[in-house]
Write a protein that holds these residues in place. Structure first.
Motif: not given
Length: 647
Positions: A17, A65-71, A266, A270, A273, A316
């Motif tokens: 990743k 993936d969720s960590y990477l998507e976090r703003s 997932r 969602f 985030n 998160t």
């Protein structure tokens, strides 16, 4: 999985990743540090399934993936919360639970009412279910047909993001629901199952005939025995029986299938985030099913919650979990985690027993049952907290201990029968206007619907135009709210209660709602009525300003934070109950009279502070009281409460 293999697997997934370097070090350390726990929990649930190690790697990928998507802004907020040392324990938090459409029309309309909420003292908004559900079979939004699309009645996902940004700017917090136990029978997964797709049929409990459902139902209590008896429904498209513990149109998800867990994880990320601060997990007690059990509170249900919490804490960490487990006091403690897993499950739980015990005290004028149950309620671990409330969108279940009812001299089933009759107004002397809900004809069990104001007598007082009775009902409302607000935990108001809405019977004219009398206490807000909160002397003003003042008292004093700093007092008067909030040498005595007649409490209750001072200051009436001799009495008017400070 061998530990070396586990760590090698985690490093391999991180490399795949592109996660490396100082910028991600805290996340890498967190994932590696929690690797054993994640694998232990996942294996405990799914080690006997095919490809369970491959599925575990997919869980790791979902977390990454969720960590990477976090703003960046949400990661910054995570850090700020971490610096507050368990931010959800703060005395500065106060919530309101509301239906967006019934409160403000839609999400954009709600944005225009934020100033009203801030004026009251609310800074945590619980928005009742927002996501798509069929209007004709929604269970108030808890029959979700799409977890990612906002129901068009409320707006869209962009509107929610704008609201979340507004809340951030105003230092407010957002809470929303996720329904883990079931979907609507119109959800895409259910639709594909009906069409014969074996992958999605694996998402639900499906049976060719009634043999297994009959065996399971012999152990399953009915949730809605009047409107949806039984726990299975026949679907003609598949020619199968489907498990539907709640309503027939709510199909239970099969968490024994790891694909279901992955899909829901997932969805949880969602929501995280989107900037959700508290995720309310609906009905977690039901999420694991096992033949020969009640299919409630099973160990595997706790393991799923623990796995979710561990995953969130890694990727998160700013989102807390609230478990909506409305169960007996001894059972609720398990949702905070037991033993090594303590404080590794739900951060928050509803203090449903305390809510019911307040209604018990109001009906009987006897607080001994409330006091007896505190031995269990006080077992909540430090680091977790309660949601304290007087009313909510749901019914009142009398979930307190039979042993305590017996200890104070009552017979449990007769005592509950009295409470049901009193709160539903079936006793002539009762001022309450409630209705029995979910009456089970087999057991005669039932719960109670009704608004806070109607249960406190305001509806009947208005009908009779009895001004004294109106004031008495207001005193009861503020008494109950004060207990909820000043006790350890986050106070959660229910919309409409802040201005004394009584029961709304218009639901009877709506075939989509008429079968469910809980709609009587889910009002459609009339903002002309709410505007009366600013007009001195009105009922709305008295209730609003009273609650506003109690919330301001809570926010002004750090000792109302939840550090397990509650000591219940032995009052020697069965109508008066109280607790001491203490922290760093400071004390606050919160005392409540649940009687319709004046009462007295000996000054002995203040013996712990007498040497420091001979008087205390009541923060609510803004008057000093002198501490008399032990044999003398502090006097209470009917339904009066004190908030007495020694500093």
């Amino acid at each position: 999985m061998d530990q070396n293999i586990l760590f090698s697997t985690i490093h391999s997934v991180l490399t795949k990743k592109g996660i490396k370097g100082k910028a991600h070090q805290a996340f890498i350390d967190g994932l590696i540090g929690s690797g054993n726990l994640l694998h232990y929990l996942y294996s405990g649930l799914y080690s006997k399934t095919d490809d369970h190690e491959k599925d575990f790697i997919e869980i790791l990928e979902i977390i990454i993936d969720s960590y990477l998507e976090r703003s960046p802004s949400l990661k910054k907020r995570d850090k700020a919360k971490e610096n507050k040392d368990l931010w959800f324990l703060s005395n500065e938090l106060a919530g309101m639970s509301l239906y967006v459409d019934r409160f403000a029309g839609n999400i954009n309309g709600l944005s225009k009412r934020i100033d009203y909420l801030q004026d009251l003292g609310v800074n945590l908004l619980h928005l009742m279910p927002l996501f798509e559900s069929p209007q004709e079979a929604s269970d108030g939004g808890y029959a979700v047909s799409n977890y990612r699309v906002i129901d068009k009645r409320f707006g869209n996902i962009k509107d929610l993001k704008k609201l979340q940004q507004l809340l951030l700017e105003k230092d407010m917090y957002l809470m929303i629901d996720i329904v883990l136990n079931h979907t609507s029978d119109q959800h895409e997964w259910a639709q594909k199952a009906k069409q014969g797709d074996p992958y999605y049929q694996g998402f639900y409990y499906l049976y060719e005939d009634r043999s297994i459902p009959d065996m399971m139902e012999s152990h399953l209590p009915e949730v809605f025995p009047e409107s949806s008896p039984g726990s299975f429904v026949y679907n003609k498209d598949m020619d199968k029986w489907v498990m539907s513990v709640f309503h027939n149109y709510q199909w239970d998800l099969k968490f024994k299938n790891p694909e279901v867990l992955k899909a829901m994880l997932r969805t949880i990320f969602f929501y995280a985030n989107l900037g959700v601060d508290v995720l309310r997990i609906d009905a977690p007690a039901f999420i694991w099913k096992q033949m020969g059990t009640s299919c409630q509170n099973l160990p595997e249900a706790h393991m799923i919650l623990q796995l979710i919490k561990a995953a969130l804490q890694i990727a998160t960490p700013g989102m807390a979990i609230l478990g909506e487990a409305i169960v007996a006091p001894r059972e609720i403690m398990a949702y905070f985690g037991n033993g090594y897993m303590q404080n590794k499950e739900c951060d928050l739980a509803y203090n449903a027993s305390q809510m019911a015990l307040q209604w018990d005290a109001l009906a009987t004028t006897d607080t001994r049952n409330m006091l007896c149950n505190q031995d269990i309620i006080l077992q909540k671990p430090l680091g977790a907290s309660w949601i304290n409330y007087s009313r909510c969108h749901d019914d009142i279940g009398l979930t307190f201990e039979d042993s305590c009812i017996e200890q104070v001299g009552y017979t449990p089933h007769l005592h509950r029968e009295f409470l049901k009759n009193y709160l539903s107004g079936r006793i002539d002397s009762s001022p309450s206007c409630g209705e029995l809900f979910a009456v089970n004809p087999k057991t005669n069990d039932a719960r109670i619907s009704g608004s806070l104001a109607s249960l406190c007598g305001l509806e009947k007082a208005l009908q009779k135009q009895d001004k004294n009775a109106m004031q008495t009902s207001i005193d009861k409302i503020l008494l109950i709210q004060a207990n909820s607000i000043l006790l350890g935990g986050i106070p959660m108001l229910f919309y409409g209660d802040e201005v004394g809405y009584t029961n709304d019977y218009s639901y009877l004219n709506d075939p989509k709602k008429s079968y469910d009398n809980r709609w009587m206490h889910r009002p459609l807000i009339d903002w002309k009525k709410n505007a009366k909160a600013k007009k001195n002397g009105t009922i709305e003003n008295k209730v609003f300003t009273g609650i506003q003042k109690i919330l301001n008292i809570r926010k002004a004093h750090y000792l109302f934070s939840d550090y397990n700093n509650v000591e219940w007092l032995d009052s020697h008067n069965r109508s008066v109950v109280g607790f001491n909030r203490n922290l760093k040498g400071k004390q606050m005595f919160c005392l409540f009279n649940y009687s319709p007649v004046p009462q007295g409490l000996t000054y002995y209750v203040f013996s712990s502070v007498r040497e420091q001072s001979n008087k205390l200051y009541d923060l609510y009436s803004e008057k000093y009281i002198n501490i008399g001799a032990d044999y003398e009495h502090l006097l209470f008017e009917p339904y009066q409460f004190y908030v007495l400070s020694n500093y």
